[in-house]
Write an enzyme that holds these catalytic residues in place. Structure first.
Site, PDB file in Angstrom:
ATOM      1  N   THR A  51       0.848  -1.202   0.000  1.00 27.39           N
ATOM      2  CA  THR A  51       0.000   0.000   0.000  1.00 27.39           C
ATOM      3  C   THR A  51       0.879   1.246   0.000  1.00 27.39           C
ATOM      4  O   THR A  51       2.102   1.162   0.109  1.00 27.39           O
ATOM      5  CB  THR A  51      -0.923   0.050   1.255  1.00 27.39           C
ATOM      6  N   GLU A  75      -0.672  -8.715   4.892  1.00 26.90           N
ATOM      7  CA  GLU A  75      -2.044  -8.478   4.445  1.00 26.90           C
ATOM      8  C   GLU A  75      -2.881  -9.733   4.622  1.00 26.90           C
ATOM      9  O   GLU A  75      -2.352 -10.802   4.924  1.00 26.90           O
ATOM     10  CB  GLU A  75      -2.041  -8.052   2.967  1.00 26.90           C
ATOM     11  N   ASP A 111       5.215 -11.244   8.728  1.00 24.66           N
ATOM     12  CA  ASP A 111       5.756 -10.175   9.566  1.00 24.66           C
ATOM     13  C   ASP A 111       7.215  -9.855   9.180  1.00 24.66           C
ATOM     14  O   ASP A 111       8.129 -10.605   9.514  1.00 24.66           O
ATOM     15  CB  ASP A 111       5.676 -10.604  11.030  1.00 24.66           C
ATOM     16  N   LEU A 139       8.009   0.275   5.448  1.00 24.48           N
ATOM     17  CA  LEU A 139       7.107  -0.251   6.468  1.00 24.48           C
ATOM     18  C   LEU A 139       6.477   0.883   7.265  1.00 24.48           C
ATOM     19  O   LEU A 139       7.137   1.857   7.594  1.00 24.48           O
ATOM     20  CB  LEU A 139       7.860  -1.133   7.462  1.00 24.48           C
ATOM     21  N   TYR A 236       4.149  15.726  15.211  1.00 24.78           N
ATOM     22  CA  TYR A 236       4.923  14.883  14.291  1.00 24.78           C
ATOM     23  C   TYR A 236       6.427  14.974  14.526  1.00 24.78           C
ATOM     24  O   TYR A 236       6.992  14.189  15.272  1.00 24.78           O
ATOM     25  CB  TYR A 236       4.554  15.152  12.808  1.00 24.78           C
ATOM     26  N   LYS A 245      11.786   8.926  13.521  1.00 23.18           N
ATOM     27  CA  LYS A 245      12.308   9.332  12.208  1.00 23.18           C
ATOM     28  C   LYS A 245      13.759   9.810  12.326  1.00 23.18           C
ATOM     29  O   LYS A 245      14.569   9.540  11.437  1.00 23.18           O
ATOM     30  CB  LYS A 245      11.418  10.410  11.580  1.00 23.18           C
TER      31      LYS A 245
HETATM   32  P1  NAI Z   1       1.052   2.337   4.492  1.00 21.17           P
HETATM   33  O1  NAI Z   1       0.304   2.022   5.739  1.00 21.17           O
HETATM   34  O2  NAI Z   1       0.280   2.630   3.270  1.00 21.17           O
HETATM   35  O3  NAI Z   1       2.050   1.126   4.126  1.00 21.17           O
HETATM   36  C1  NAI Z   1       2.636   0.310   5.094  1.00 21.17           C
HETATM   37  C2  NAI Z   1       3.179  -0.968   4.479  1.00 21.17           C
HETATM   38  O4  NAI Z   1       3.862  -1.704   5.501  1.00 21.17           O
HETATM   39  C3  NAI Z   1       2.126  -1.917   3.907  1.00 21.17           C
HETATM   40  O5  NAI Z   1       2.639  -2.535   2.743  1.00 21.17           O
HETATM   41  C4  NAI Z   1       1.969  -2.966   5.014  1.00 21.17           C
HETATM   42  O6  NAI Z   1       1.543  -4.245   4.559  1.00 21.17           O
HETATM   43  C5  NAI Z   1       3.387  -3.039   5.498  1.00 21.17           C
HETATM   44  N1  NAI Z   1       3.517  -3.580   6.852  1.00 21.17           N
HETATM   45  C6  NAI Z   1       3.087  -3.058   8.020  1.00 21.17           C
HETATM   46  N2  NAI Z   1       3.437  -3.852   9.050  1.00 21.17           N
HETATM   47  C7  NAI Z   1       4.103  -4.899   8.497  1.00 21.17           C
HETATM   48  C8  NAI Z   1       4.736  -6.047   9.036  1.00 21.17           C
HETATM   49  N3  NAI Z   1       4.768  -6.299  10.337  1.00 21.17           N
HETATM   50  N4  NAI Z   1       5.301  -6.921   8.171  1.00 21.17           N
HETATM   51  C9  NAI Z   1       5.284  -6.713   6.828  1.00 21.17           C
HETATM   52  N5  NAI Z   1       4.729  -5.622   6.281  1.00 21.17           N
HETATM   53  C10 NAI Z   1       4.149  -4.738   7.102  1.00 21.17           C
HETATM   54  O7  NAI Z   1       2.030   3.518   4.882  1.00 21.17           O
HETATM   55  P2  NAI Z   1       2.793   4.664   4.070  1.00 21.17           P
HETATM   56  O8  NAI Z   1       2.153   5.946   4.398  1.00 21.17           O
HETATM   57  O9  NAI Z   1       3.027   4.276   2.665  1.00 21.17           O
HETATM   58  O10 NAI Z   1       4.189   4.660   4.854  1.00 21.17           O
HETATM   59  C11 NAI Z   1       5.381   4.116   4.351  1.00 21.17           C
HETATM   60  C12 NAI Z   1       6.553   4.948   4.860  1.00 21.17           C
HETATM   61  O11 NAI Z   1       6.455   6.267   4.311  1.00 21.17           O
HETATM   62  C13 NAI Z   1       6.570   5.120   6.387  1.00 21.17           C
HETATM   63  O12 NAI Z   1       7.905   5.119   6.837  1.00 21.17           O
HETATM   64  C14 NAI Z   1       5.980   6.509   6.567  1.00 21.17           C
HETATM   65  O13 NAI Z   1       6.367   7.116   7.770  1.00 21.17           O
HETATM   66  C15 NAI Z   1       6.595   7.202   5.366  1.00 21.17           C
HETATM   67  N6  NAI Z   1       5.962   8.476   4.976  1.00 21.17           N
HETATM   68  C16 NAI Z   1       4.599   8.596   4.860  1.00 21.17           C
HETATM   69  C17 NAI Z   1       4.034   9.819   4.538  1.00 21.17           C
HETATM   70  C18 NAI Z   1       2.546   9.981   4.393  1.00 21.17           C
HETATM   71  O14 NAI Z   1       2.087  11.122   4.342  1.00 21.17           O
HETATM   72  N7  NAI Z   1       1.785   8.922   4.277  1.00 21.17           N
HETATM   73  C19 NAI Z   1       4.866  11.007   4.280  1.00 21.17           C
HETATM   74  C20 NAI Z   1       6.282  10.754   4.339  1.00 21.17           C
HETATM   75  C21 NAI Z   1       6.802   9.531   4.709  1.00 21.17           C
HETATM   76 NA    NA Z   2       4.080   1.647   1.863  1.00 18.02          NA
END
Ligand code: NAI
Ligand code: NA
Length: 398
Positions: A51, A75, A111, A139, A236, A245
């Site tokens: 995602t 997932e 995981d 992640l 944040y 972070k």
């Molecule tokens: P998201 O929630 O869409 O994606 C998280 C992903 O991690 C998914 O693929 C999920 O299946 C996986 N995941 C979670 N726990 C897991 C586990 N135990 N084992 C395997 N996979 C696992 O989050 P998003 O927003 O894409 O975040 C990704 C990175 O980007 C994070 O470090 C976040 O802090 C960073 N970020 C996000 C921003 C935002 O505005 N959404 C802005 C800047 C950075």
């Molecule tokens: Na992601």
């Protein structure tokens, strides 16, 4: 089954397999329309690949650079009258599109914090790819069980030092209200959050991959961070998550040392604030994003996760002359347009004005909502949500 959105708070409990497929197809089409990423990655491991920024990274690598990809995520497929998770359907759709395009794509569901999943991933790389030349660490999780000690950590979203009061929005109803968030009571809140969202697991991955000999010479690895505007600093960047972070960012230099003999490089990319499952859980941030969207769309500089990831690959990680533009702290910045002075000044002005009554006019709360539902495969015109959908979709490689 007939699948409609069912929400609880900032969570959507259902996902639509055909709608998520449209979302993936749209992202692929965007990348194809931008053209090939020259000198791009060829064998890519994405951790957190299902995602948000992770699936978009996978799509940019595969369809922008013809890369073979292995995706790791956590997932659920459909079960007992419940549809699967959005990330499950995203991955199913991605793998099908990759297969059709003749691209290698396999996924591991489990995981990523565990030693077992790291070993499975190493075995798969050895068997099918030999080595990888890019590792994306994307992640986002509220908890982590430490693989060496078995201790389960839960992250918290709290300010440090003082109570934080500001506006927030319930993006479903559009109600703007004041929120007060109490600061941490002990260092433990910081330590727990660092244990979940800091750099240790990224380092564990890179150490294990390096030891197993599955990293190519010149390998790159990138993890994602966020800074954002002053108005969200207390919750944040200066809050518990910001400490994690800081730790993640500092880990890049540790990993650089691990990769030295391979001429490898570790980077942190500071990304733009966007609607994902993770960001919708952070108080205050959704209101900021809905104002930011309004301003950036008006200026013609709005990006979603796929636009961001294409730009990260094409204009940062894999430039024509091989140089990677970095800020004074050594970070990649693709939050550059978000952080532009003119953008931030306008967001600031709107922030002060925002109320329940004027929100629809002065913000892009509608765009926020639409993006949120799109994450789960809803709100796509081409899908008939009253029709039966086949929820039993498989990820071909799982
Ligand atoms: P998201 O929630 O869409 O994606 C998280 C992903 O991690 C998914 O693929 C999920 O299946 C996986 N995941 C979670 N726990 C897991 C586990 N135990 N084992 C395997 N996979 C696992 O989050 P998003 O927003 O894409 O975040 C990704 C990175 O980007 C994070 O470090 C976040 O802090 C960073 N970020 C996000 C921003 C935002 O505005 N959404 C802005 C800047 C950075
Ligand atoms: Na992601």
């Amino acid at each position: 089954m007939i699948i409609k959105p069912r929400t609880r708070g900032f969570i959507c409990l259902t996902s639509h397999p055909d709608g998520t497929a449209v979302n993936i197809k749209n992202q692929i089409d965007y990348v194809k329309s931008q053209g090939e990423i020259k000198n791009g990655p060829k064998k890519v491991l994405v951790i957190g690949a299902s995602t948000g920024f992770g699936i978009s990274s996978r799509i940019a690598a595969a369809f922008g650079s013809g890369a073979a990809t292995i995706g790791v995520f956590f997932e659920k497929p459909a079960a007992e009258g419940k549809p699967g998770t959005a990330g499950w359907y995203n991955s199913a759709a991605f793998e099908k599109e990759a297969q059709n395009a003749g691209l290698y794509a396999k996924s591991i569901n489990g995981d990523a914090f565990s030693d077992e999943i790291k070993q499975q991933t190493i075995d798969l790389i050895k068997k099918d790819l030999g080595t990888v030349d890019l590792v994306v660490y994307s992640l986002a999780s509220p908890r982590r069980t430490h693989p060496k000690t078995g201790v389960a950590y839960a992250s918290v979203l709290k300010p440090i030092g003082q109570t934080f009061s500001n506006k927030t929005v319930d993006f479903h109803t559009g109600v703007v209200s004041d929120i007060t968030i109490n600061p941490i009571e002990s260092q433990e809140d910081i330590d727990n959050t660092i244990a979940v969202m800091g750099g240790e697991d990224w380092r564990f991955w890179m150490e294990d991959l390096q030891k197993a000999g599955v990293l190519a010479n010149g390998v790159k690895t990138v993890a994602y961070s966020y800074i954002g505007p002053e108005l969200t600093f207390p919750i944040y960047r200066n809050g518990t998550i910001g400490q994690a972070k800081n730790d993640l960012e500092a880990t890049a230099s540790t990993i650089n040392t691990i990769l030295k003999d391979l001429n490898g490089e570790a980077y942190v990319s500071v990304n733009k604030a966007l609607v994902t499952q993770s960001s919708s859980a952070i108080p205050v941030v959704p209101l900021y994003i809905s104002l930011l969207y309004k301003v950036m769309k008006e200026k013609g500089i709005h990006e979603g996760t796929i636009e961001q990831m294409y730009r990260l690959f094409n204009d940062r990680l894999y430039t024509a002359d091989g140089t990677i533009p970095l800020d004074a702290e050594g970070r990649i910045r693709i939050d550059d347009w978000e952080m532009r002075e003119d953008v931030q000044q306008e967001v600031d002005k709107l922030w002060k004005q925002a109320t329940t009554e004027n929100l629809e006019q002065i913000s892009d709360i509608e765009g926020y909502r639409n993006d949120f539902f799109n994450l789960f495969g809803f709100n796509f015109d081409s899908i008939d949500y009253d029709a039966e959908a086949n929820e039993q979709v498989n990820v071909p490689s799982i």
